[in-house]
Design a protein around this motif. Structure first.
Motif, PDB file in Angstrom:
ATOM      1  N   UNK A 276      -7.272 122.359 -67.463  1.00 41.18           N
ATOM      2  CA  UNK A 276      -6.537 121.093 -67.579  1.00 41.18           C
ATOM      3  C   UNK A 276      -7.444 119.969 -68.081  1.00 41.18           C
ATOM      4  N   UNK A 277      -8.677 119.942 -67.602  1.00 42.03           N
ATOM      5  CA  UNK A 277      -9.620 118.925 -68.059  1.00 42.03           C
ATOM      6  C   UNK A 277      -9.879 119.076 -69.556  1.00 42.03           C
ATOM      7  N   UNK A 278     -10.074 120.303 -70.004  1.00 42.20           N
ATOM      8  CA  UNK A 278     -10.290 120.556 -71.438  1.00 42.20           C
ATOM      9  C   UNK A 278      -9.078 120.118 -72.250  1.00 42.20           C
ATOM     10  N   UNK A 279      -7.882 120.381 -71.726  1.00 44.46           N
ATOM     11  CA  UNK A 279      -6.665 119.952 -72.407  1.00 44.46           C
ATOM     12  C   UNK A 279      -6.597 118.434 -72.468  1.00 44.46           C
ATOM     13  N   UNK A 280      -6.946 117.785 -71.365  1.00 46.20           N
ATOM     14  CA  UNK A 280      -6.917 116.325 -71.333  1.00 46.20           C
ATOM     15  C   UNK A 280      -7.877 115.701 -72.325  1.00 46.20           C
ATOM     16  N   UNK A 281      -9.056 116.301 -72.464  1.00 46.28           N
ATOM     17  CA  UNK A 281     -10.024 115.789 -73.430  1.00 46.28           C
ATOM     18  C   UNK A 281      -9.495 115.933 -74.853  1.00 46.28           C
ATOM     19  N   UNK A 282      -8.780 117.028 -75.115  1.00 47.41           N
ATOM     20  CA  UNK A 282      -8.301 117.311 -76.473  1.00 47.41           C
ATOM     21  C   UNK A 282      -7.035 116.546 -76.848  1.00 47.41           C
ATOM     22  N   UNK A 283      -6.250 116.118 -75.867  1.00 46.59           N
ATOM     23  CA  UNK A 283      -4.936 115.520 -76.145  1.00 46.59           C
ATOM     24  C   UNK A 283      -4.964 114.351 -77.135  1.00 46.59           C
ATOM     25  N   UNK A 284      -5.816 113.330 -76.959  1.00 42.26           N
ATOM     26  CA  UNK A 284      -5.786 112.188 -77.878  1.00 42.26           C
ATOM     27  C   UNK A 284      -6.033 112.568 -79.333  1.00 42.26           C
ATOM     28  N   UNK A 285      -7.015 113.444 -79.559  1.00 46.13           N
ATOM     29  CA  UNK A 285      -7.324 113.821 -80.938  1.00 46.13           C
ATOM     30  C   UNK A 285      -6.233 114.708 -81.523  1.00 46.13           C
ATOM     31  N   UNK A 286      -5.655 115.606 -80.707  1.00 41.69           N
ATOM     32  CA  UNK A 286      -4.557 116.441 -81.185  1.00 41.69           C
ATOM     33  C   UNK A 286      -3.347 115.589 -81.558  1.00 41.69           C
ATOM     34  N   UNK A 287      -3.071 114.577 -80.737  1.00 39.61           N
ATOM     35  CA  UNK A 287      -1.968 113.661 -81.030  1.00 39.61           C
ATOM     36  C   UNK A 287      -2.229 112.882 -82.309  1.00 39.61           C
ATOM     37  N   UNK A 288      -3.458 112.435 -82.472  1.00 39.90           N
ATOM     38  CA  UNK A 288      -3.838 111.676 -83.662  1.00 39.90           C
ATOM     39  C   UNK A 288      -3.680 112.516 -84.919  1.00 39.90           C
ATOM     40  N   UNK A 289      -4.149 113.768 -84.868  1.00 40.24           N
ATOM     41  CA  UNK A 289      -4.047 114.642 -86.035  1.00 40.24           C
ATOM     42  C   UNK A 289      -2.590 114.969 -86.358  1.00 40.24           C
ATOM     43  N   UNK A 290      -1.782 115.169 -85.324  1.00 43.11           N
ATOM     44  CA  UNK A 290      -0.366 115.468 -85.549  1.00 43.11           C
ATOM     45  C   UNK A 290       0.342 114.266 -86.164  1.00 43.11           C
ATOM     46  N   UNK A 291      -0.012 113.068 -85.676  1.00 41.09           N
ATOM     47  CA  UNK A 291       0.590 111.853 -86.213  1.00 41.09           C
ATOM     48  C   UNK A 291       0.210 111.649 -87.675  1.00 41.09           C
ATOM     49  N   UNK A 292      -1.081 111.887 -87.990  1.00 41.57           N
ATOM     50  CA  UNK A 292      -1.526 111.749 -89.372  1.00 41.57           C
ATOM     51  C   UNK A 292      -0.883 112.785 -90.268  1.00 41.57           C
ATOM     52  N   UNK A 293      -0.708 114.004 -89.730  1.00 39.11           N
ATOM     53  CA  UNK A 293      -0.059 115.065 -90.501  1.00 39.11           C
ATOM     54  C   UNK A 293       1.391 114.713 -90.781  1.00 39.11           C
ATOM     55  N   UNK A 294       2.058 114.127 -89.780  1.00 43.41           N
ATOM     56  CA  UNK A 294       3.449 113.709 -89.973  1.00 43.41           C
ATOM     57  C   UNK A 294       3.571 112.586 -90.972  1.00 43.41           C
ATOM     58  N   UNK A 295       2.653 111.626 -90.927  1.00 39.76           N
ATOM     59  CA  UNK A 295       2.641 110.526 -91.894  1.00 39.76           C
ATOM     60  C   UNK A 295       2.401 111.035 -93.299  1.00 39.76           C
ATOM     61  N   UNK A 296       1.461 112.007 -93.405  1.00 38.41           N
ATOM     62  CA  UNK A 296       1.157 112.559 -94.721  1.00 38.41           C
ATOM     63  C   UNK A 296       2.350 113.299 -95.307  1.00 38.41           C
TER      64      UNK A 296
END
Length: 317
Positions: free
Chosen positions: A292-312
């Motif tokens: 869960x800690x590893x997931x929590x660390x990864x969440x912000x960057x995964x969200x950012x990449x998904x958002x950028x991918x959607x914008x692109x």
């Protein structure tokens, strides 16, 4: 890819340290001897690499002046102002080692590394305060996941809070604060300079701070000639030489967000070693908390990449 791999390997190196430190305490060495020998080794290795790099640059200038000039133009020449900035930026490395290693006297290594990993939300809090900006929804979700994962991984639900030493927990959280500052300074302190020289000057600042707080008597009373020589070398190699150098190479190129994600590789390495080498009990519920800690660390960057991918995708359509 080489910058991603650089930060990843630096974080894995950090994960080895807690096991070596607990072993050093078991042999009777104190905090000043452990941290001092670590930073001294890192200092010598870093400046050895810096001198070799300088020699290679001079040799290249004689054999291939054009290539040497091009390489020099891509690096920022260090003035004494830059060197002082880097030395100041290196002090969080020393502080992290001091408070993190001190926490290992009071709490298990598996708990100490989890407390250190609170640098993720502490970094978010620092950023929010400095920018006077309230954390968004994904950050609040991340904090909730990290909090829940830490409770599970620390065994709080199984053992209860009364079984943990409050002083050790406080030192562990202090290490998280200083580690977050180290990540911040690694990317922003004279980023255009050669990473080899950046790392060497940062270690110089850290070593000076430790030797001021803990005068290096172990260099003169014969203690260094015992097991401390090997322990200091291993700590210096994996804690003071390899990670700062690799972070200096990778963090300016991949950013602090991705660096935090890759830095999470330190956590399972440290917990696994504490279980295998130190024979600390780590239950399945605690491993779930680590995940869960590893997931929590990864969440912000995964969200950012998904958002950028959607914008692109929208822009391309």
């Amino acid at each position: 890819m080489k910058y991603l791999l650089s930060v990843f390997l630096g974080a894995v190196s950090y994960g080895i340290l807690s096991t070596i430190v607990v072993t050093a305490y078991g042999k009777g060495y104190d905090l000043g001897e452990v941290v001092g020998s670590q930073l001294l080794t890192g200092f010598l290795l870093s400046w050895g690499l810096a001198l070799w790099t300088k020699y290679r640059s001079r040799r290249l200038a004689k054999t291939n002046p054009a290539a040497a000039a091009k390489a020099a133009s891509q690096e920022q020449k260090l003035t004494w102002k830059h060197r002082l900035i880097l030395m100041a930026a290196g002090t969080p490395t020393a502080i992290t080692g001091l408070v993190y290693y001190h926490s290992l006297r009071y709490i298990p290594a598996s708990l100490a590394i989890l407390l250190l990993f609170q640098f993720t939300w502490i970094g978010v809090l620092m950023q929010a305060i400095s920018q006077r900006k309230r954390p968004n929804g994904i950050m609040l979700l991340t904090l909730a996941v990290l909090f829940g994962g830490t409770m599970l991984a620390a065994g709080l639900l199984e053992q209860g809070a009364s079984n943990f030493n409050l002083l050790g927990v406080m030192f562990g959280l202090m290490a998280a604060v200083s580690y977050s500052l180290f990540i911040l300074f690694s990317g922003k302190a004279v980023p255009a300079a050669n990473p080899v020289y950046r790392s060497a000057w940062m270690l110089t600042g850290g070593l000076m701070l430790v030797f001021i707080l803990f005068p290096p008597a172990f260099l003169f009373n014969g203690v260094i000639l015992g097991d401390l020589l090997l322990i200091g070398f291993l700590l210096g190699l994996f804690g003071a030489f390899i990670p700062p150098l690799l972070f200096a190479v990778g963090v300016p190129h991949i950013g602090e967000g991705m660096s935090s994600i890759l830095g999470a590789s330190e956590l399972p390495v440290a917990v696994a070693l504490s279980s295998i080498v130190l024979h600390e009990h780590v239950s399945p519920l605690q491993w779930a908390g680590v995940a869960l800690v590893l997931l929590g660390v990864a969440l912000p960057e995964l969200y950012k990449q998904r958002k950028q991918s959607g914008t692109g995708s929208v822009l391309s359509s």
